[in-house]
Design a protein around this motif. Sequence first.
Motif, PDB file in Angstrom:
ATOM      1  N   VAL A  12       0.871  -1.176   0.000  1.00 52.12           N
ATOM      2  CA  VAL A  12       0.000   0.000   0.000  1.00 52.12           C
ATOM      3  C   VAL A  12       0.906   1.223   0.000  1.00 52.12           C
ATOM      4  N   ILE A  13       0.317   2.386  -0.140  1.00 52.49           N
ATOM      5  CA  ILE A  13       1.080   3.633  -0.164  1.00 52.49           C
ATOM      6  C   ILE A  13       0.754   4.408   1.110  1.00 52.49           C
ATOM      7  N   VAL A  14       1.775   4.729   1.891  1.00 52.21           N
ATOM      8  CA  VAL A  14       1.609   5.489   3.127  1.00 52.21           C
ATOM      9  C   VAL A  14       2.435   6.761   3.024  1.00 52.21           C
ATOM     10  N   ASP A  15       1.748   7.883   3.096  1.00 48.32           N
ATOM     11  CA  ASP A  15       2.398   9.193   2.967  1.00 48.32           C
ATOM     12  C   ASP A  15       3.289   9.250   1.730  1.00 48.32           C
ATOM     13  N   GLY A  16       2.810   8.658   0.644  1.00 45.91           N
ATOM     14  CA  GLY A  16       3.515   8.709  -0.630  1.00 45.91           C
ATOM     15  C   GLY A  16       4.558   7.626  -0.834  1.00 45.91           C
ATOM     16  N   ASN A  17       4.807   6.811   0.181  1.00 46.25           N
ATOM     17  CA  ASN A  17       5.826   5.758   0.081  1.00 46.25           C
ATOM     18  C   ASN A  17       5.175   4.384   0.081  1.00 46.25           C
ATOM     19  N   ARG A  18       5.700   3.493  -0.739  1.00 43.79           N
ATOM     20  CA  ARG A  18       5.158   2.135  -0.773  1.00 43.79           C
ATOM     21  C   ARG A  18       5.733   1.329   0.390  1.00 43.79           C
ATOM     22  N   ILE A  19       4.851   0.586   1.034  1.00 47.59           N
ATOM     23  CA  ILE A  19       5.274  -0.259   2.154  1.00 47.59           C
ATOM     24  C   ILE A  19       4.546  -1.600   2.086  1.00 47.59           C
ATOM     25  N   ASN A  20       5.132  -2.580   2.727  1.00 46.92           N
ATOM     26  CA  ASN A  20       4.480  -3.869   2.912  1.00 46.92           C
ATOM     27  C   ASN A  20       3.621  -3.750   4.159  1.00 46.92           C
ATOM     28  N   SER A  21       2.316  -3.747   3.975  1.00 51.15           N
ATOM     29  CA  SER A  21       1.414  -3.513   5.106  1.00 51.15           C
ATOM     30  C   SER A  21       1.370  -4.677   6.086  1.00 51.15           C
ATOM     31  N   CYS A  22       1.928  -5.823   5.727  1.00 50.46           N
ATOM     32  CA  CYS A  22       1.983  -6.955   6.662  1.00 50.46           C
ATOM     33  C   CYS A  22       3.106  -6.787   7.673  1.00 50.46           C
TER      34      CYS A  22
END
Length: 182
Positions: free
Chosen positions: A63-73
């Motif tokens: 997902v994208i958090v504050d413009g950065n892609r992250i692994n939400s797991c």
Amino acid sequence: MQTRASTQSTKGSRMKTELKVNGEIYSLDADTRTTLLDALRNHLNLTGSKKGCDHGQCGACTVIVDGNRINSCLTLACMHDGDEIVTIEGLGTPEHLSALQQAFISHDGFQCGFCTPGQICSATAMLEEVKAGWPSHVSEDVSAKPDLSIEEVSERMSGNICRCSAYPNIVGAIMEVARSRS
């Protein structure tokens, strides 16, 4: 014989967290050990992000958090109080697809579709990284604007696995959108 550890409660503490997902604010009251992925899927009913490996190795949960892609797991929901979170559901609708969603369809950038939400979220943020001038491992000159070659896209998307091996079509879709933006 009981040990000290076995007498302690295994219940985690709860925490209220305000998540801003796809422009909407959600109040979440969940166990502090709840991952962002589980909060999105199980508490907010946003099931586009997938649980593939639960170890941050496949990218299906990107997902994208504050413009950065992250692994939400790999991150806890309570760590994202007030953050701007964008999931696949926030990138477009069936009636108004994002450019990348349309390109994935045009290039047949999926087969089973399981990894597709993570691929598209990752590619969306990756194109912004390129626009901002972020180099990658294969960038020849880290001080120059990145040249978005097939190798560059492949390297930047290497955290997202497609078990069906639709990589050439995924890269083609991304390259089409990148060219249309330059």
